[in-house]
Design an enzyme around this catalytic site. Structure first.
Site, PDB file in Angstrom:
ATOM      1  N   GLY A  46      -1.451  12.405  45.529  1.00  0.00           N
ATOM      2  CA  GLY A  46      -0.756  13.689  45.488  1.00  0.00           C
ATOM      3  C   GLY A  46      -1.310  14.509  44.338  1.00  0.00           C
ATOM      4  N   GLN A  51      -1.296  20.944  37.925  1.00  0.00           N
ATOM      5  CA  GLN A  51      -2.159  19.910  37.323  1.00  0.00           C
ATOM      6  C   GLN A  51      -3.616  20.374  37.235  1.00  0.00           C
ATOM      7  OE1 GLN A  51      -0.514  16.622  40.031  1.00  0.00           O
ATOM      8  NE2 GLN A  51      -1.006  15.473  38.185  1.00  0.00           N
ATOM      9  N   CYS A 102       0.268   8.723  37.343  1.00  0.00           N
ATOM     10  CA  CYS A 102       0.071  10.171  37.420  1.00  0.00           C
ATOM     11  C   CYS A 102      -1.331  10.494  36.910  1.00  0.00           C
ATOM     12  CB  CYS A 102       1.113  10.891  36.564  1.00  0.00           C
ATOM     13  SG  CYS A 102       0.958  12.691  36.625  1.00  0.00           S
ATOM     14  N   LEU A 103      -2.022  11.364  37.637  1.00  0.00           N
ATOM     15  CA  LEU A 103      -3.381  11.746  37.228  1.00  0.00           C
ATOM     16  C   LEU A 103      -3.375  12.476  35.888  1.00  0.00           C
ATOM     17  CD1 LEU A 103      -4.718  12.881  40.716  1.00  0.00           C
ATOM     18  CD2 LEU A 103      -5.237  10.749  39.497  1.00  0.00           C
ATOM     19  N   HIS A 144       7.997  13.163  42.822  1.00  0.00           N
ATOM     20  CA  HIS A 144       7.077  13.163  41.673  1.00  0.00           C
ATOM     21  C   HIS A 144       6.351  14.511  41.586  1.00  0.00           C
ATOM     22  CE1 HIS A 144       3.780  11.159  39.162  1.00  0.00           C
ATOM     23  NE2 HIS A 144       3.180  12.273  39.576  1.00  0.00           N
ATOM     24  N   GLU A 145       5.836  14.995  42.723  1.00  0.00           N
ATOM     25  CA  GLU A 145       5.091  16.270  42.725  1.00  0.00           C
ATOM     26  C   GLU A 145       6.017  17.441  42.418  1.00  0.00           C
ATOM     27  OE1 GLU A 145       2.128  15.865  42.562  1.00  0.00           O
ATOM     28  OE2 GLU A 145       1.916  13.914  43.506  1.00  0.00           O
ATOM     29  N   HIS A 148       6.557  18.043  38.862  1.00  0.00           N
ATOM     30  CA  HIS A 148       5.477  18.802  38.216  1.00  0.00           C
ATOM     31  C   HIS A 148       5.772  20.302  38.258  1.00  0.00           C
ATOM     32  CE1 HIS A 148       2.508  15.811  37.090  1.00  0.00           C
ATOM     33  NE2 HIS A 148       2.494  15.275  38.299  1.00  0.00           N
TER      34      HIS A 148
HETATM   35  O1  GNR Z   1      -1.983   9.208  42.659  1.00  0.00           O
HETATM   36  C1  GNR Z   1      -0.784   9.137  42.387  1.00  0.00           C
HETATM   37  N1  GNR Z   1      -0.118   7.988  42.672  1.00  0.00           N
HETATM   38  C2  GNR Z   1       1.261   7.874  42.601  1.00  0.00           C
HETATM   39  C3  GNR Z   1       1.799   6.595  42.661  1.00  0.00           C
HETATM   40  C4  GNR Z   1       3.169   6.426  42.607  1.00  0.00           C
HETATM   41  C5  GNR Z   1       3.989   7.507  42.500  1.00  0.00           C
HETATM   42  C6  GNR Z   1       3.468   8.783  42.423  1.00  0.00           C
HETATM   43  C7  GNR Z   1       2.106   8.964  42.484  1.00  0.00           C
HETATM   44  S1  GNR Z   1       1.452  10.573  42.436  1.00  0.00           S
HETATM   45  C8  GNR Z   1      -0.101  10.258  41.698  1.00  0.00           C
HETATM   46  C9  GNR Z   1      -0.942  11.519  41.662  1.00  0.00           C
HETATM   47  C10 GNR Z   1      -0.274  12.534  40.773  1.00  0.00           C
HETATM   48  O2  GNR Z   1      -0.299  12.487  39.574  1.00  0.00           O
HETATM   49  N2  GNR Z   1       0.398  13.481  41.345  1.00  0.00           N
HETATM   50  O3  GNR Z   1       1.070  14.386  40.628  1.00  0.00           O
HETATM   51 NI    NI Z   2       1.576  13.382  38.778  1.00  0.00          NI
END
Ligand code: GNR
Ligand code: NI
Length: 182
Positions: A46, A51, A102-103, A144-145, A148
């Protein structure tokens, strides 16, 4: 198409509140294409526009799940999804832990508790409305997204002790990387 720079904590960009997308245009679709390229390259499942330094309410996702979870060599099913101006209008009372990463907090993982099902609506890359109930990793990833978009990172859901542990490990990883690169 281009691979974009992913902002990492503690960059203040990640604390911006993202603005609604007023119209879905060719410019939006060009950004979406770059975001998918950036996400697949990372790799991640995601990516929110903020980001990559564009604080608008847009995110892309592709869970890229293996066809057969028991066979690591089975082909992955690619299912790119675009969420514009997403809203969660109902959440289940049942929360479950998921080991999140998270990236923008590279190579760090921690269990986060979230509702296991959400009802959401959003627009796609053609400006068409969608409304769906999501569960499993899709529900985790959407929440999660969407965090952000509000300037929230998964580490904000942890206790101060756990968050400080993750940030300390991140600093250590970065130091080691810098040494290896030198
Ligand atoms: O790549 C991602 N893996 C992930 C694993 C578990 C819960 C959420 C994520 S999202 C993350 C990519 C990211 O940072 N998206 O904002
Ligand atoms: Ni993230």
């Amino acid at each position: 198409m281009a691979i974009l720079k992913i902002y990492e904590t503690p960059d203040p960009m990640l604390r911006q509140i993202s603005k609604p997308v007023e119209a879905v245009t060719d410019e939006t679709r060009a950004l979406i294409a770059d975001m998918f390229e950036t996400m697949y390259d990372a790799p991640g499942i995601g990516l929110a526009a903020v980001q990559v330094g564009v604080p608008i309410r847009l995110l892309v996702m592709d869970l890229q799940e293996p066809e057969n979870p028991d066979d690591p060599k089975s082909p992955v099913i690619k299912e790119p999804r675009v969420f514009i101006n997403p809203e969660i209008f109902e959440t289940s009372d049942h929360e479950v832990p998921y080991l999140e990463g998270c990236l923008s907090v590279p190579d760090q993982y921690a269990d986060v508790m979230r509702p296991d099902r959400v009802k959401a609506r959003w627009l796609d890359e053609n400006g068409e409305r969608h409304e769906e109930e999501l569960d499993g990793l899709l529900a985790v990833c959407l929440q999660h997204e969407m965090d952000h978009l509000e300037g929230v990172l998964f580490i904000d859901h942890l206790s101060k002790l756990k968050r400080d542990m993750v940030l300390k490990k991140l600093a250590k990883t970065r130091k080691e990387r810098a040494l290896h690169a030198a």
